[in-house]
Enzyme design. Structure first.
Site, PDB file in Angstrom:
ATOM      1  N   ASP A 107      31.744  48.784  38.956  1.00 55.90           N
ATOM      2  CA  ASP A 107      32.047  47.911  40.091  1.00 55.90           C
ATOM      3  C   ASP A 107      31.025  48.039  41.213  1.00 55.90           C
ATOM      4  O   ASP A 107      30.639  47.042  41.830  1.00 55.90           O
ATOM      5  CB  ASP A 107      33.440  48.234  40.634  1.00 55.90           C
ATOM      6  CG  ASP A 107      34.529  47.471  39.893  1.00 55.90           C
ATOM      7  OD1 ASP A 107      34.273  47.013  38.767  1.00 55.90           O
ATOM      8  OD2 ASP A 107      35.645  47.339  40.445  1.00 55.90           O
ATOM      9  N   ASN A 147      33.631  42.409  35.880  1.00 63.51           N
ATOM     10  CA  ASN A 147      35.057  42.167  36.118  1.00 63.51           C
ATOM     11  C   ASN A 147      35.471  42.800  37.445  1.00 63.51           C
ATOM     12  O   ASN A 147      36.580  43.307  37.580  1.00 63.51           O
ATOM     13  CB  ASN A 147      35.902  42.723  34.967  1.00 63.51           C
ATOM     14  CG  ASN A 147      37.328  42.187  34.987  1.00 63.51           C
ATOM     15  OD1 ASN A 147      37.609  41.162  35.595  1.00 63.51           O
ATOM     16  ND2 ASN A 147      38.234  42.892  34.327  1.00 63.51           N
ATOM     17  N   ASP A 198      48.095  50.032  43.039  1.00 68.26           N
ATOM     18  CA  ASP A 198      47.129  50.483  42.038  1.00 68.26           C
ATOM     19  C   ASP A 198      47.560  51.788  41.368  1.00 68.26           C
ATOM     20  O   ASP A 198      46.972  52.195  40.362  1.00 68.26           O
ATOM     21  CB  ASP A 198      45.739  50.668  42.661  1.00 68.26           C
ATOM     22  CG  ASP A 198      44.943  49.375  42.667  1.00 68.26           C
ATOM     23  OD1 ASP A 198      45.353  48.417  41.986  1.00 68.26           O
ATOM     24  OD2 ASP A 198      43.909  49.316  43.355  1.00 68.26           O
ATOM     25  N   GLU A 223      42.931  43.335  36.333  1.00 64.38           N
ATOM     26  CA  GLU A 223      42.063  43.360  35.160  1.00 64.38           C
ATOM     27  C   GLU A 223      42.791  42.891  33.900  1.00 64.38           C
ATOM     28  O   GLU A 223      42.191  42.348  32.972  1.00 64.38           O
ATOM     29  CB  GLU A 223      41.511  44.772  34.943  1.00 64.38           C
ATOM     30  CG  GLU A 223      40.394  45.164  35.885  1.00 64.38           C
ATOM     31  CD  GLU A 223      40.847  45.582  37.262  1.00 64.38           C
ATOM     32  OE1 GLU A 223      40.010  46.084  38.027  1.00 64.38           O
ATOM     33  OE2 GLU A 223      42.038  45.403  37.605  1.00 64.38           O
ATOM     34  N   HIS A 246      40.469  49.918  33.234  1.00 66.68           N
ATOM     35  CA  HIS A 246      40.206  51.333  33.471  1.00 66.68           C
ATOM     36  C   HIS A 246      41.463  52.114  33.789  1.00 66.68           C
ATOM     37  O   HIS A 246      41.621  53.268  33.357  1.00 66.68           O
ATOM     38  CB  HIS A 246      39.187  51.470  34.621  1.00 66.68           C
ATOM     39  CG  HIS A 246      39.587  50.779  35.891  1.00 66.68           C
ATOM     40  ND1 HIS A 246      39.521  51.378  37.129  1.00 66.68           N
ATOM     41  CD2 HIS A 246      40.055  49.526  36.142  1.00 66.68           C
ATOM     42  CE1 HIS A 246      39.910  50.534  38.060  1.00 66.68           C
ATOM     43  NE2 HIS A 246      40.246  49.404  37.482  1.00 66.68           N
ATOM     44  N   ARG A 247      42.381  51.505  34.531  1.00 62.10           N
ATOM     45  CA  ARG A 247      43.589  52.238  34.928  1.00 62.10           C
ATOM     46  C   ARG A 247      44.560  52.424  33.760  1.00 62.10           C
ATOM     47  O   ARG A 247      45.332  53.390  33.753  1.00 62.10           O
ATOM     48  CB  ARG A 247      44.263  51.546  36.112  1.00 62.10           C
ATOM     49  CG  ARG A 247      43.343  51.456  37.314  1.00 62.10           C
ATOM     50  CD  ARG A 247      44.088  51.349  38.627  1.00 62.10           C
ATOM     51  NE  ARG A 247      43.154  51.114  39.717  1.00 62.10           N
ATOM     52  CZ  ARG A 247      42.376  52.043  40.264  1.00 62.10           C
ATOM     53  NH1 ARG A 247      42.429  53.282  39.809  1.00 62.10           N
ATOM     54  NH2 ARG A 247      41.547  51.735  41.237  1.00 62.10           N
ATOM     55  N   LYS A 251      34.285  51.391  34.886  1.00 60.52           N
ATOM     56  CA  LYS A 251      34.491  50.456  36.004  1.00 60.52           C
ATOM     57  C   LYS A 251      34.609  51.183  37.328  1.00 60.52           C
ATOM     58  O   LYS A 251      34.048  50.742  38.338  1.00 60.52           O
ATOM     59  CB  LYS A 251      35.733  49.612  35.730  1.00 60.52           C
ATOM     60  CG  LYS A 251      36.039  48.589  36.808  1.00 60.52           C
ATOM     61  CD  LYS A 251      37.213  47.714  36.406  1.00 60.52           C
ATOM     62  CE  LYS A 251      37.692  46.831  37.542  1.00 60.52           C
ATOM     63  NZ  LYS A 251      36.683  45.887  38.031  1.00 60.52           N
TER      64      LYS A 251
END
Length: 426
Positions: free
Chosen positions: A51, A95, A313, A341, A385-386, A411
């Site tokens: 990112d 992204n 998040d 995402e 990623h999460r 990311k």
């Protein structure tokens, strides 16, 4: 590229200290302010990830002097004084939601034509609300395929200013982008938020970064923002550790009954996601703060019913913790996570069921009911990623958890699995 990684279970509590890399959210906000500023800025503790790399790359393509040194975690930016050097550019933004939304607003104040495009998923993520808000302020952005999503083309001839409404229930990044661009409009801008403003802590973060670069807003109302005209001033700016990344290590303590300290982070952090420690405290963990950082000690966990809008998040981080709690955990207030995402609510529900949990999915959240025994599974990460980082936590206690496409953590946290292994073996 690593296709899968098997998570190693642990036999006892994990005890240790770790310092995650710098905040992605702060890094990309500071990059925008530094790029527009008068003079040179040095960002210290900056994150090196997909990112931030696409943001740095885009600014360089726009003709700005940006030097990124990952080894020292510094980024040097020579500001353009509000005059973007290049009048035309084709910008790949991967992204990265922050990059496309922040740059779209920033470039609306410039002169020229700029195309922003990214991954397939990026081309599915909504940006129409920002397009409409910019239009009301005298700018022009179009969705190339008329879908209300990227690719977008910014036809920049300066931003007239004035008053605009903007929806607050899809992404706070629309508002953050406009706030950072507003000082460079031709007349002052007033932004009025419609609906419920999601992820409010990120707006407070944006305003705090703007203050560090010399711009104050004129009021303190979270539904109406007046931004005076002005110029950012270059500065030395220290970026704190990523609180969203820290949430995984706090969760390690909760899941294993261990004791984990995250160095460099305090309750006074700019990032609202530091509030995840309050969630764990409600579940039964002990939380303390010292000069060393924030420490979480895992205790017997109990299920809770919680609105996570302000720390959305970390919704995915809570999901594996809930697997080891007594009773169900209900997560509410995160409907906007369906536009990230991936559709994060649905993805979490699907993958938890693979592990044997009972999950009820609803519009703005889900209810997780632990089941015994849990069992291993291959976890799909949806290029999110999460998803990868969160579900790796379950593997600390559940044998046989395999994470597909672990490299998607590039990311925001390329070293995540290395750091998790180090902490687990400390």
């Amino acid at each position: 590229m690593t296709k899968t990684i098997a998570v190693s279970t642990v036999t006892g509590p994990i005890v240790g200290t770790i310092r995650p890399p710098g905040s992605k959210s702060i890094t990309n906000r500071a990059l925008v302010c530094a790029a527009l500023a008068e003079g040179t800025s040095t960002l210290r503790g900056a994150l090196d990830s997909d990112d931030t790399q696409v943001m740095v790359g885009a600014l360089q393509t726009l003709g700005l002097d940006v030097i990124h040194d990952p080894a020292t975690r510094t980024i040097r930016v020579v500001g353009c004084g509000g005059k973007v050097p290049s009048p035309k550019a084709d910008l790949y933004i991967g992204n990265s939601g922050t990059t496309v939304r922040f740059l779209a607003a920033m470039l609306a104040t410039a002169q020229g034509t700029f195309r922003l495009h990214g991954t397939t998923r990026m081309h599915e993520r909504p940006i129409q609300d920002l397009i409409d808000a910019v239009s009301r302020l005298g700018g022009r952005i179009e969705s190339e395929h008329k879908t209300g999503c990227p690719p977008i083309i910014v036809h920049a001839a300066g931003l007239a200013g004035g008053r605009s409404t903007i929806r607050g229930d899809v992404s706070s990044q629309f508002l953050s982008g406009l706030l950072m661009a507003a000082p460079y409009a031709q007349t002052p801008i007033e932004l009025i938020v419609e609906d419920t403003l999601v992820s409010q802590p990120y707006i407070h973060m944006t305003l705090a970064v703007m203050r560090s670069f010399g711009i104050e807003r004129a009021n303190d109302d979270v539904t109406r923002f007046t931004i005076p005209l002005g110029r950012y001033t270059g500065c030395d700016y220290e970026i704190e550790p990523d609180a969203s990344a820290a949430s995984y290590f706090f969760a390690v303590a909760a899941i294993t009954g261990g004791r984990v300290t995250v160095a460099g982070l305090t309750r006074r952090a700019l990032q609202g996601d530091v509030g995840f420690i309050d969630v764990l405290e409600r579940m039964g963990c002990e939380v303390s703060e010292s000069d060393a950082g924030i420490t979480v000690v895992g205790r017997a966990l109990r299920g809770i019913d919680i609105d996570m809008n302000a720390v959305s998040d970390t919704m995915q981080t809570l999901a594996p913790v809930a697997l080891f709690a007594a009773g169900p955990t209900t997560i509410r207030g995160v409907a906007h996570n369906r536009h990230k995402e991936t559709d994060r609510i649905h993805a979490v529900a699907v993958e938890l069921r693979k592990l044997g949990a009972q999950v009820e999915e609803f519009d703005d959240g889900l209810r997780i009911t632990p089941s015994a025994p849990l069992h291993g599974a291959e976890i799909d990460t949806y290029d999110d990623h999460r998803m990868a980082m969160s579900f790796a936590l379950a593997g600390l206690r559940v044998p046989g958890v395999v994470i597909r496409d672990p490299d998607c953590t590039r990311k925001t946290y390329p070293e995540f699995f290395t750091d998790l292994a180090k902490l687990s073996s400390s």
